[in-house]
Write a protein that holds these residues in place. Structure first.
Motif, short mmCIF file in Angstrom:
data_model
loop_
_atom_site.label_atom_id
_atom_site.label_comp_id
_atom_site.label_asym_id
_atom_site.label_seq_id
_atom_site.Cartn_x
_atom_site.Cartn_y
_atom_site.Cartn_z
N ARG A 31 1.10 -1.19 -0.10
CA ARG A 31 -0.14 0.23 0.05
C ARG A 31 0.97 1.29 -0.31
O ARG A 31 0.48 2.23 -0.91
CB ARG A 31 -1.15 0.28 1.15
N GLU A 32 2.03 1.18 0.74
CA GLU A 32 3.25 1.98 0.41
C GLU A 32 3.03 2.78 -0.52
O GLU A 32 3.54 3.80 -1.34
CB GLU A 32 4.03 2.54 2.10
N LEU A 33 3.76 1.78 -0.95
CA LEU A 33 4.43 1.59 -2.76
C LEU A 33 3.61 2.19 -3.30
O LEU A 33 4.10 3.15 -4.51
CB LEU A 33 5.08 0.28 -3.41
N ALA A 34 1.74 2.01 -3.82
CA ALA A 34 1.15 1.89 -4.18
C ALA A 34 0.59 3.37 -4.46
O ALA A 34 0.18 4.60 -5.15
CB ALA A 34 -0.15 1.63 -4.68
N CYS A 35 0.63 4.16 -3.09
CA CYS A 35 0.29 5.48 -2.35
C CYS A 35 1.62 7.10 -3.35
O CYS A 35 0.92 7.56 -4.31
CB CYS A 35 0.03 6.15 -1.13
N ASN A 86 0.40 10.67 -11.37
CA ASN A 86 -0.42 12.20 -11.19
C ASN A 86 0.10 13.72 -11.45
O ASN A 86 -0.73 13.94 -11.76
CB ASN A 86 -1.76 11.55 -10.26
N ARG A 87 0.78 13.04 -10.49
CA ARG A 87 1.69 14.92 -10.31
C ARG A 87 1.88 15.41 -12.21
O ARG A 87 2.05 15.78 -12.47
CB ARG A 87 2.76 14.93 -10.23
N ARG A 88 2.28 14.30 -12.89
CA ARG A 88 2.39 14.48 -14.39
C ARG A 88 1.37 15.77 -14.87
O ARG A 88 1.58 16.59 -15.66
CB ARG A 88 2.45 13.25 -15.42
N PHE A 89 0.51 15.28 -14.48
CA PHE A 89 -0.87 15.59 -15.07
C PHE A 89 -1.70 17.11 -13.80
O PHE A 89 -1.67 18.19 -14.41
CB PHE A 89 -2.56 15.26 -14.96
N PRO A 99 0.33 18.55 -10.77
CA PRO A 99 1.00 18.69 -9.82
C PRO A 99 1.01 18.45 -8.94
O PRO A 99 1.37 18.69 -7.48
CB PRO A 99 2.39 19.38 -10.64
N ASP A 100 -0.15 20.46 -8.74
CA ASP A 100 -0.28 20.61 -7.02
C ASP A 100 -1.41 20.39 -6.63
O ASP A 100 -2.30 20.85 -5.35
CB ASP A 100 -0.19 22.85 -7.82
N VAL A 101 -1.90 19.18 -6.47
CA VAL A 101 -3.16 18.83 -6.21
C VAL A 101 -2.66 17.97 -5.66
O VAL A 101 -2.71 17.05 -4.59
CB VAL A 101 -4.41 17.90 -7.44
N TYR A 102 -1.66 16.64 -6.17
CA TYR A 102 -0.75 15.72 -5.51
C TYR A 102 0.39 16.05 -4.22
O TYR A 102 0.78 16.13 -4.90
CB TYR A 102 -0.55 14.61 -6.40
N LEU A 103 -0.40 15.88 -3.58
CA LEU A 103 1.28 16.93 -2.27
C LEU A 103 1.67 16.09 -1.51
O LEU A 103 2.91 16.52 -1.16
CB LEU A 103 -0.06 17.57 -1.07
N ASP A 123 -6.57 11.05 -11.02
CA ASP A 123 -6.81 9.64 -10.98
C ASP A 123 -6.62 8.70 -12.50
O ASP A 123 -7.33 8.10 -12.79
CB ASP A 123 -8.34 9.36 -10.62
N CYS A 124 -5.17 8.64 -12.73
CA CYS A 124 -4.17 7.86 -13.56
C CYS A 124 -4.45 6.64 -13.03
O CYS A 124 -4.62 5.96 -12.34
CB CYS A 124 -3.64 8.31 -14.34
N LEU A 125 -4.64 5.94 -14.02
CA LEU A 125 -5.25 4.42 -13.98
C LEU A 125 -3.19 3.76 -13.33
O LEU A 125 -2.15 4.12 -13.99
CB LEU A 125 -4.74 3.00 -15.16
N ASP A 126 -3.23 3.78 -12.16
CA ASP A 126 -1.80 3.10 -11.43
C ASP A 126 -1.53 1.64 -11.09
O ASP A 126 -0.09 1.97 -11.17
CB ASP A 126 -1.47 4.67 -10.11
N PHE A 127 -2.34 1.05 -11.26
CA PHE A 127 -2.13 -0.64 -10.88
C PHE A 127 -1.51 -1.20 -11.61
O PHE A 127 -1.35 -2.82 -11.68
CB PHE A 127 -3.52 -0.97 -10.76
N ASP A 128 -1.50 -0.76 -12.95
CA ASP A 128 -1.32 -2.22 -14.38
C ASP A 128 -0.36 -0.92 -15.24
O ASP A 128 -0.81 -0.51 -16.53
CB ASP A 128 -2.47 -2.81 -14.78
N ASP A 129 0.81 -0.71 -15.38
CA ASP A 129 1.16 -0.01 -15.68
C ASP A 129 1.17 -0.52 -17.94
O ASP A 129 0.98 0.75 -18.72
CB ASP A 129 3.19 -0.16 -15.71
N LYS A 130 0.99 -1.54 -17.26
CA LYS A 130 0.70 -1.96 -19.29
C LYS A 130 -0.69 -1.48 -19.70
O LYS A 130 -0.56 -1.23 -20.99
CB LYS A 130 0.65 -3.44 -19.57
N LEU A 131 -1.30 -0.94 -19.24
CA LEU A 131 -3.24 -0.21 -19.25
C LEU A 131 -2.91 0.71 -19.08
O LEU A 131 -3.88 1.01 -20.05
CB LEU A 131 -4.03 -1.09 -18.28
N ARG A 132 -1.60 1.33 -18.91
CA ARG A 132 -1.17 2.90 -19.36
C ARG A 132 -0.15 3.02 -20.44
O ARG A 132 0.14 4.55 -21.03
CB ARG A 132 -0.59 3.33 -17.76
N TRP A 133 -0.24 2.14 -21.26
CA TRP A 133 0.61 2.02 -22.46
C TRP A 133 0.56 2.30 -23.10
O TRP A 133 -0.27 0.92 -23.70
CB TRP A 133 2.43 1.25 -22.27
N LEU A 134 0.27 2.93 -23.86
CA LEU A 134 -1.20 3.24 -24.90
C LEU A 134 -1.05 4.30 -26.22
O LEU A 134 -0.21 4.95 -25.70
CB LEU A 134 -2.15 3.41 -24.57
#
Length: 493
Positions: free
Chosen positions: A43-47, A54-57, A59-63, A208-219
């Motif tokens: 859970r720590e790694l996932a956070c 998400n800071r890519r999109f 940055p001032d929201v994800y503190l 809320d980008c898709l963060d639990f599976d990199d392959k689903l975000r590679w597109l």
């Protein structure tokens, strides 16, 4: 109601606590198969990963990430700390309320294109953008939806979606290989929903980008944008969807054929239909109507994105070139003209006369076969890249028409035969141009022409606009303007 009042929201994988101007997201200790948060370390790694991505999109929201402790210095869990967004500025809410959002959508398109331009790329990422990788994702979804045929979604519709999808992907390796060469396959957002976008006075915030599976975000970046396009259609805002995808193409400098835009939107809609079927199976009755609506969007775009080979034929003077050019402008199709190609092969300028007796000079049988072979070679290449093609030629020879059918097994072939009693008058009065035919040549061609019963006859005696409307009813039988299909302009306005 106090917009900063404390609140709680829960999903299948987490709980969000809203306190004042902050939101705190806690991961549930669950293993759902596609994500595993069962240990504190996971859970720590996932956070941290969620904040980083998400800071890519925004940055001032994800503190950052905060520790939850029961005793000093000993964390028992972790929270993603976020700036709280005003619910009334959610894009989906604004669209439903019919509040103008064009400026916000333009800004979202610009943000997405800018983020894509600097997004990670590489061999692993590109592998997810191949034709075969996309086909595997489609076929997996088909298999998952098959148990719901006739129970949730119409079986004939589902099978048509499958057929149209696989037909589009057939022989389209060059299109997807070109997307990879151009660097279009990126580490993107992967879940671009209107519910997760906020339209603030100083610009949009995308969460809320898709963060639990990199392959689903590679597109493909266009696939990423297509997700929001699909979601806007689900909100009954197809015109906003069209504008958004056009703005994205402008800012991304992406000349993708319309067929690919439609294909990606259809893919996103069918994935949503699959998810709705699964929710229905878990007892959520609303899932059935949502699945049917999503499947309808998918089918509509697969039809609109069909790659077409249009044969526009007729004797000299029947207006086939005017019709072809008008159709090309209207639909964004590439037009190949037999007279121009013939003279190009003969190394003659298009306007230079090569007039000869019927069947002589560069109009003899061998030159004609060579010309049509070159037309079909160019058309086949364009079709493999997802481009629809109009071939403007007489098409009086049945064997040559048969050759055209051989290259179009992954495209819809439409035959249009132009006719008008004004042909001789037009041939006598027209100035020298690309065509060298005269009334005598036209008469000889008519004598030797093979029947063309499968062609749709188009009367070209009136204004070209009337001929275009008649032709469109054959090219787009489900409704020529029902779904947008023109190529976006690449100069931002």
């Amino acid at each position: 109601m106090n917009p900063l009042a404390a609140d709680v929201a829960e999903t299948h994988s987490g709980v969000v606590f809203f306190v004042g101007d902050r939101a705190y997201k806690l991961k549930k200790p669950v293993n759902l198969g596609f994500l595993d948060f069962s240990t504190r370390e996971q859970r720590e790694l996932a956070c941290h990963r969620e904040v980083e991505l998400n800071r890519r999109f925004s940055p001032d929201v994800y503190l950052g990430v905060a520790d939850v402790t029961l005793s000093p210095g000993v964390p028992c869990d972790h929270l993603v700390v976020m700036r709280r967004m005003p619910a009334e500025r959610r894009l989906s809410r604004l669209v439903r309320a019919d509040i103008p959002v064009e400026d916000a959508l333009r800004a979202i398109a610009r943000l997405l294109a800018r983020t894509h331009s600097i997004a990670p790329r590489g061999e692993q990422i590109s592998a997810e953008g191949t034709r075969d990788a996309l086909r595997k994702r489609w076929t997996d979804s088909f298999d998952q939806v098959r148990p719901f045929h006739a129970r949730v979604i119409d079986e004939a519709q589902a099978l048509e979606i499958e057929q149209l999808t696989l037909r589009f992907l057939n022989r389209r390796e060059p299109l997807f290989a070109a997307r990879i060469r151009e660097g279009r396959i990126i580490d993107g957002h992967g879940d671009l929903m209107a519910d997760d976008i906020y339209c603030l006075d100083d610009g949009p915030r995308v969460l809320d980008c898709l963060d639990f599976d990199d392959k689903l975000r590679w597109l493909d970046g266009l696939d990423d944008a297509a997700f929001l396009c699909m979601d806007l259609e689900r909100l009954d805002a197809p015109q906003l969807a069209e504008r958004f995808i056009s703005w994205y193409a402008q800012y991304a400098g992406d000349p993708a054929p319309p067929s690919l835009r439609h294909h990606y939107i259809a893919y996103r809609a069918f994935v949503r239909a699959k998810v709705a079927c699964l929710r229905w199976n878990q007892g959520e009755t609303a899932g059935a109507s949502e699945a049917r609506a999503d499947a309808e969007i998918a089918l509509r775009h697969l039809n609109a994105g069909a790659v077409n080979l249009v044969l526009v034929g007729g004797l000299p003077g029947t207006g086939k070139t005017a019709l072809s050019e008008a159709l090309g402008d209207r639909l964004g199709f590439t037009v190949l003209n037999s007279d121009r190609v013939r003279k190009e092969l003969a190394e003659l300028p298009p306007e230079t006369s090569a007039a000869a007796a019927y069947g002589a000079g560069i109009y003899n049988a061998a030159w004609t076969r060579r010309t049509y072979a070159e037309l079909l070679r160019r058309a086949a290449q364009l079709l493999s890249y997802g481009e629809s093609v109009i071939i403007d030629a007489s098409w009086t020879s049945a064997p040559l028409r048969a050759n055209a059918a051989e290259i179009a097994d992954s495209a819809d072939t439409i035959a249009l035969s132009c006719h008008t009693p004004l042909a001789d008058e037009r041939l006598r009065s027209r100035p020298q141009g690309v065509s060298d035919a005269d009334p005598a040549i036209a008469a000889r061609m008519a004598e030797s022409a093979d029947p063309w019963p499968e062609a749709v006859m188009v009367d070209t005696s009136g204004p070209v606009e009337e001929s275009v409307e008649h032709a469109l009813s054959a090219i787009r039988p489900f409704g020529a303007d029902h779904v947008w299909h023109r190529r976006p302009q690449l100069s931002p306005g």
